[in-house]
Design an enzyme around this catalytic site. Structure first.
Site, PDB file in Angstrom:
ATOM      1  N   LEU A  37       0.805  -1.225   0.000  1.00 56.76           N
ATOM      2  CA  LEU A  37       0.000   0.000   0.000  1.00 56.76           C
ATOM      3  C   LEU A  37       0.836   1.271   0.000  1.00 56.76           C
ATOM      4  O   LEU A  37       0.310   2.351  -0.269  1.00 56.76           O
ATOM      5  CB  LEU A  37      -0.951   0.004   1.194  1.00 56.76           C
ATOM      6  CG  LEU A  37      -2.192  -0.884   1.055  1.00 56.76           C
ATOM      7  CD1 LEU A  37      -2.999  -0.868   2.336  1.00 56.76           C
ATOM      8  CD2 LEU A  37      -3.062  -0.448  -0.114  1.00 56.76           C
ATOM      9  N   THR A  62      -3.050   0.735  10.902  1.00 50.42           N
ATOM     10  CA  THR A  62      -4.023   0.829  11.987  1.00 50.42           C
ATOM     11  C   THR A  62      -3.409   1.036  13.371  1.00 50.42           C
ATOM     12  O   THR A  62      -4.116   0.943  14.377  1.00 50.42           O
ATOM     13  CB  THR A  62      -4.892  -0.442  12.025  1.00 50.42           C
ATOM     14  OG1 THR A  62      -4.039  -1.582  12.186  1.00 50.42           O
ATOM     15  CG2 THR A  62      -5.706  -0.583  10.748  1.00 50.42           C
ATOM     16  N   THR A 101     -13.404   4.375   9.095  1.00 49.86           N
ATOM     17  CA  THR A 101     -13.428   4.262  10.554  1.00 49.86           C
ATOM     18  C   THR A 101     -14.233   5.365  11.221  1.00 49.86           C
ATOM     19  O   THR A 101     -14.428   6.457  10.655  1.00 49.86           O
ATOM     20  CB  THR A 101     -11.977   4.313  11.091  1.00 49.86           C
ATOM     21  OG1 THR A 101     -11.976   4.329  12.513  1.00 49.86           O
ATOM     22  CG2 THR A 101     -11.257   5.563  10.609  1.00 49.86           C
ATOM     23  N   TYR A 125      -4.058   9.088  12.779  1.00 46.12           N
ATOM     24  CA  TYR A 125      -4.732   7.930  12.190  1.00 46.12           C
ATOM     25  C   TYR A 125      -6.064   8.336  11.558  1.00 46.12           C
ATOM     26  O   TYR A 125      -6.338   8.021  10.388  1.00 46.12           O
ATOM     27  CB  TYR A 125      -4.953   6.846  13.243  1.00 46.12           C
ATOM     28  CG  TYR A 125      -5.884   5.754  12.769  1.00 46.12           C
ATOM     29  CD1 TYR A 125      -5.491   4.856  11.790  1.00 46.12           C
ATOM     30  CD2 TYR A 125      -7.170   5.641  13.315  1.00 46.12           C
ATOM     31  CE1 TYR A 125      -6.359   3.861  11.344  1.00 46.12           C
ATOM     32  CE2 TYR A 125      -8.034   4.648  12.878  1.00 46.12           C
ATOM     33  CZ  TYR A 125      -7.631   3.764  11.899  1.00 46.12           C
ATOM     34  OH  TYR A 125      -8.491   2.792  11.458  1.00 46.12           O
ATOM     35  N   LYS A 129      -7.143   8.286   7.542  1.00 40.21           N
ATOM     36  CA  LYS A 129      -8.280   7.541   7.015  1.00 40.21           C
ATOM     37  C   LYS A 129      -9.256   8.468   6.301  1.00 40.21           C
ATOM     38  O   LYS A 129      -9.855   8.092   5.282  1.00 40.21           O
ATOM     39  CB  LYS A 129      -8.982   6.789   8.152  1.00 40.21           C
ATOM     40  CG  LYS A 129      -8.178   5.623   8.705  1.00 40.21           C
ATOM     41  CD  LYS A 129      -7.939   4.526   7.670  1.00 40.21           C
ATOM     42  CE  LYS A 129      -9.220   3.772   7.349  1.00 40.21           C
ATOM     43  NZ  LYS A 129      -8.978   2.700   6.341  1.00 40.21           N
TER      44      LYS A 129
END
Length: 296
Positions: A37, A62, A101, A125, A129
């Site tokens: 990724l 994550t 998320t 994080y 996302k």
């Protein structure tokens, strides 16, 4: 259906392989070294070679706390990487399902979040996302569905259920935060929902099937409530259990700020896709069975 999913050993990927095979689908798990990724070229090549009927973007960075000191890596994987997956799906002209998320919200509301509520991640994080959601829609808005999930657990990988059972093997009392509320969600239920959404996207062109959706289990709990349910289910099966000391978020400081309210309202995905995930308590019992007894 032939479904390419990013990642090889994540919770949702593993459950998709289980559920997909049982439903007669071919699940192609794409991970390193073929798909990295952080490397858009490898993403494009791996998905092109797979030639799927649909793509599920499930893999992600994550490590919520570690992201605070690894912002570049988190953004490269969760933001740029998500966009590269969408680019490949667009080139193949197949539907894309991207998992996001609850961390895109700041957690300050006193009710479950709906898809139209203002976004406001409080950490790296969540911001990475959110960047992934935006990259997906920039690239492929007309044939993508972003599914926001939360508090994911399963027999696979690292998660709260497995951590609690591990700690209870050595401790008689465990301190667990009681002022953060969310929807504990089995990755098996997420996999079932993803397969239903994939079916809908590959067979119907309705615009209402595309866009952003919340997809979590029915019912809510605090982390302390969740832990108590884990130990109750474990004790019934002769497994480890412990007492719970309810503490506040302030008593358990972490590098990244957690949302106090992670609850997601999920009526939109039911109205559009016919997806309603079960109550979390029943799904937890099934996962505990698999962990302690060995049955699915």
């Amino acid at each position: 259906m032939r479904i390419a999913v990013t990642g090889t050993n994540g919770q949702v990927v593993s459950c998709l392989q289980d559920r997909g095979k049982a439903a007669g689908h071919e699940i192609i798990a794409l991970g390193r070294p073929k798909l990295d990724l952080a490397d858009p070229v490898s993403i494009h090549h791996a998905i092109m070679v797979a030639r799927p009927d649909a793509v599920v973007s499930a893999a992600a960075y994550t490590a919520v706390d570690k992201a605070e000191s690894e912002a570049a890596t988190a953004n490269s994987i969760n933001g740029v990487g998500a966009g590269a997956v969408a680019d490949a799906a667009r080139e193949l002209q197949v539907p894309l399902i991207h998992l996001s998320t609850d961390y895109v919200f700041d957690g300050s509301l006193n009710r479950p979040y709906v898809e139209a509520d203002p976004i406001g991640p409080t950490g790296i994080y969540g911001a990475s996302k959110l960047a992934g959601e935006e990259a997906v829609f920039r690239s492929y808005h007309h044939n993508s569905a972003v599914l926001r999930v939360a508090w994911v657990y399963s027999p696979y990988g690292t998660n709260f259920v497995k951590t609690m059972l591990r700690l209870a093997a050595d401790q008689s009392e465990i301190s667990v935060v009681a002022d953060q509320i969310g929807n504990p969600t089995s990755a098996f239920d997420i996999a079932d929902g993803v397969l239903q959404v994939a079916h809908n996207l590959t067979t119907r062109s309705d615009s209402s099937l595309r866009g952003t959706f919340h997809m979590t289990a029915s019912g809510e709990a605090s982390w302390a409530d969740f832990a108590e349910a884990i130990f109750a289910a474990s004790a019934k099966r002769g497994g480890p259990s412990a007492g719970i000391k309810r503490i506040s978020t302030a008593d358990y400081p972490t590098p990244a700020k957690r949302p106090a309210n992670s609850r997601l309202e999920c009526s939109k995905i039911f109205e559009s896709h016919g997806v309603m995930l079960p109550q979390w308590q029943g799904s937890l019992e099934k996962v505990i069975d698999q962990l302690l007894v060995g049955s699915a």
